[in-house]
Design a protein around this motif. Structure first.
Motif, short mmCIF file in Angstrom:
data_model
loop_
_atom_site.label_atom_id
_atom_site.label_comp_id
_atom_site.label_asym_id
_atom_site.label_seq_id
_atom_site.Cartn_x
_atom_site.Cartn_y
_atom_site.Cartn_z
N GLY A 111 -8.61 0.42 11.76
CA GLY A 111 -8.86 -0.98 11.49
C GLY A 111 -8.23 -1.88 12.54
N CYS A 112 -7.96 -3.09 12.12
CA CYS A 112 -7.55 -4.16 13.03
C CYS A 112 -6.11 -4.04 13.52
CB CYS A 112 -7.74 -5.50 12.29
SG CYS A 112 -7.10 -6.94 13.16
N CYS A 113 -5.89 -4.50 14.75
CA CYS A 113 -4.61 -5.07 15.17
C CYS A 113 -3.50 -4.09 15.53
CB CYS A 113 -4.07 -6.01 14.08
SG CYS A 113 -5.28 -7.18 13.45
N HIS A 114 -3.74 -2.79 15.49
CA HIS A 114 -2.67 -1.83 15.75
C HIS A 114 -3.17 -0.68 16.60
CE1 HIS A 114 -1.76 -3.90 11.95
NE2 HIS A 114 -0.51 -3.86 12.34
N ASP A 115 -2.24 0.01 17.25
CA ASP A 115 -2.58 1.16 18.08
C ASP A 115 -2.63 2.42 17.21
OD1 ASP A 115 -3.05 2.95 20.10
OD2 ASP A 115 -1.10 2.70 21.08
N TYR A 116 -3.61 2.47 16.33
CA TYR A 116 -3.70 3.59 15.41
C TYR A 116 -4.03 4.90 16.12
CZ TYR A 116 -3.54 0.34 11.47
OH TYR A 116 -3.16 -0.60 10.55
N ASN A 143 21.98 1.08 8.09
CA ASN A 143 21.31 -0.16 8.46
C ASN A 143 21.00 -0.13 9.96
OD1 ASN A 143 21.83 -0.92 5.83
ND2 ASN A 143 23.53 -2.26 6.37
N TRP A 144 19.90 -0.77 10.35
CA TRP A 144 19.62 -0.86 11.77
C TRP A 144 18.82 -2.11 12.07
CZ3 TRP A 144 15.83 2.11 9.18
CH2 TRP A 144 14.51 1.98 9.61
N THR A 145 18.72 -2.43 13.37
CA THR A 145 17.94 -3.57 13.83
C THR A 145 16.78 -3.06 14.66
OG1 THR A 145 19.89 -5.00 13.88
CG2 THR A 145 17.99 -5.72 15.16
N THR A 146 15.58 -3.50 14.32
CA THR A 146 14.39 -3.06 15.03
C THR A 146 14.26 -3.80 16.36
OG1 THR A 146 12.90 -4.75 14.15
CG2 THR A 146 13.28 -2.79 12.78
N THR A 147 13.33 -3.34 17.17
CA THR A 147 12.84 -4.16 18.28
C THR A 147 11.86 -5.17 17.66
OG1 THR A 147 11.12 -2.53 18.72
CG2 THR A 147 13.16 -2.33 19.98
N ASN A 148 11.05 -5.80 18.46
CA ASN A 148 10.14 -6.82 17.93
C ASN A 148 9.22 -6.23 16.86
OD1 ASN A 148 11.19 -8.76 19.59
ND2 ASN A 148 9.55 -8.68 21.10
N GLU A 149 9.25 -6.85 15.68
CA GLU A 149 8.45 -6.39 14.54
C GLU A 149 8.03 -7.59 13.71
OE1 GLU A 149 7.10 -3.70 12.71
OE2 GLU A 149 7.17 -2.69 14.65
N GLU A 150 7.08 -7.38 12.83
CA GLU A 150 6.61 -8.41 11.92
C GLU A 150 7.29 -8.25 10.56
OE1 GLU A 150 2.04 -8.63 13.67
OE2 GLU A 150 2.47 -7.52 11.84
N LEU A 151 7.89 -9.31 10.07
CA LEU A 151 8.46 -9.31 8.73
C LEU A 151 7.45 -9.92 7.77
CD1 LEU A 151 10.86 -8.73 6.86
CD2 LEU A 151 11.70 -11.05 7.37
N TYR A 152 6.92 -9.11 6.87
CA TYR A 152 5.94 -9.59 5.90
C TYR A 152 6.62 -10.45 4.85
CZ TYR A 152 2.21 -6.44 7.54
OH TYR A 152 1.25 -5.81 8.28
N ASN A 153 5.92 -11.51 4.42
CA ASN A 153 6.48 -12.34 3.36
C ASN A 153 6.32 -11.66 2.00
OD1 ASN A 153 3.82 -12.66 2.55
ND2 ASN A 153 3.68 -14.81 3.06
N ASN A 154 7.08 -12.10 1.04
CA ASN A 154 6.95 -11.69 -0.36
C ASN A 154 6.51 -12.94 -1.10
OD1 ASN A 154 10.04 -9.72 -0.30
ND2 ASN A 154 8.09 -9.35 0.71
N SER A 155 5.21 -13.13 -1.24
CA SER A 155 4.69 -14.43 -1.69
C SER A 155 5.10 -14.78 -3.10
CB SER A 155 3.16 -14.46 -1.57
OG SER A 155 2.58 -13.41 -2.33
N ASN A 165 4.52 -1.87 15.71
CA ASN A 165 4.49 -1.40 17.10
C ASN A 165 4.85 0.07 17.22
OD1 ASN A 165 3.84 -3.91 18.44
ND2 ASN A 165 5.88 -4.62 17.85
N ASN A 166 4.35 0.69 18.29
CA ASN A 166 4.60 2.11 18.51
C ASN A 166 6.09 2.41 18.67
OD1 ASN A 166 1.85 2.28 18.47
ND2 ASN A 166 1.61 2.87 20.62
#
Length: 282
Positions: free
Chosen positions: A47-52, A183-195, A247-248
């Motif tokens: 699908g969309c938007c990722h390097d599947y 615990n760890w810190t990612t590189t650039n990633e998307e944080l999804y909201n919890n609506s 991201n990969n």
């Protein structure tokens, strides 16, 4: 030594050698046998938007390297949000699998009959793993409210912010999934909201993500949301979920692959030393 004694000695030695050879055969057979019957997992992605195309191999190898799991890949190369993965065209699409890994990005597949076909095996108790954009898929009528798909994933989420590092903090360190993970810190990633501001009542948070971004005016904006959890779907199926994995670099991170593997085994009730591979047996 008498002839009779000599004959008995030869018989005794022959029996001893036969017993020894049989013991070696038995030990050899046991050594050659697999230590455990592997779980059969189906990885559905596309699908969309990722390097599947790359992530299908990263995930399947990463999981099978860490646990006794055979991963079958159902990859749809279509890059839109509207195309149904062909695996779902078969009413018995999940037959023969112990767990399904949902990693598709198909927000505009909205046909309720199709979604019900996808959910039916899980309603009957089939474990599941939901990764990243799978949370934003199958937005049927009623979205952004609690749709049938949200009831399955356990998290109501409608969007995400820009890509910047996420600080991950485990909030349930005693969970068998997170035990021993740091615990760890990612590189650039998307944080999804919890609506809805929280998980559904059927779900349990395992970790939260803290992210600082900038709005259009250049001001810093802080977000803090659940990003790893479990869900008890319909009281029958164990579901593990994380919104991480855009991201990969993240998908390839050993910490991410450890997490997903442990979540998968947990969902099947197999998170133990029998199914986990040690470094010596990978």
């Amino acid at each position: 030594m008498s002839v009779s004694s000599s004959r008995w000695l030869r018989v005794f030695l022959s029996l001893t050698l036969l017993a020894a050879s049989q013991a070696v055969f038995v030990r050899g057979s046991l050594a050659d046998d697999p230590p455990v019957k592997p779980l059969k997992a189906l990885l559905v992605l596309g699908g969309c938007c990722h390097d599947y195309e790359a992530q299908k191999d990263i995930l399947s190898k990463g999981i099978s390297d860490r646990a006794h799991v055979e991963v079958t890949i159902a990859y749809d190369p279509d890059k839109t949000t509207k195309h149904l993965n062909p695996i779902y065209e078969n009413p018995d699409w999940a037959k023969g699998y112990d767990v399904i890994i949902h990693d598709e990005c198909t927000a505009d597949v909205k046909d309720v009959a199709i979604i019900e076909r996808i959910l039916e095996p899980h309603r009957n108790g089939l474990p599941g793993v939901v990764l990243h954009c799978a949370m934003h898929s199958f937005r049927s009528e009623g979205f952004p409210g609690v749709t049938p798909w949200f009831q399955f994933t356990g998290l109501q989420t409608t969007g995400h912010g820009p890509q910047t590092p996420i600080d991950i903090s485990f909030v349930d360190p005693e969970s068998p999934i997170t035990r021993g993970l740091s615990n760890w810190t990612t590189t650039n990633e998307e944080l999804y909201n919890n609506s809805a501001g929280k998980l559904l009542d059927s779900a349990t948070a395992l970790a939260r993500g803290h992210q600082v971004t900038k709005n259009k005016q250049g001001m810093e904006v802080t977000a803090d949301n659940v990003l790893i959890w479990t869900n008890n779907y319909e009281g029958k199926a164990k579901i593990f979920g994380t919104t991480l994995g855009h991201n990969n670099v993240t998908v390839s991170d050993p910490k991410y692959l450890d997490l997903v593997t442990r979540g998968l085994l947990w969902s099947c009730g197999k998170l133990n030393d029998t199914y986990l591979k040690t470094p010596e047996t990978k």
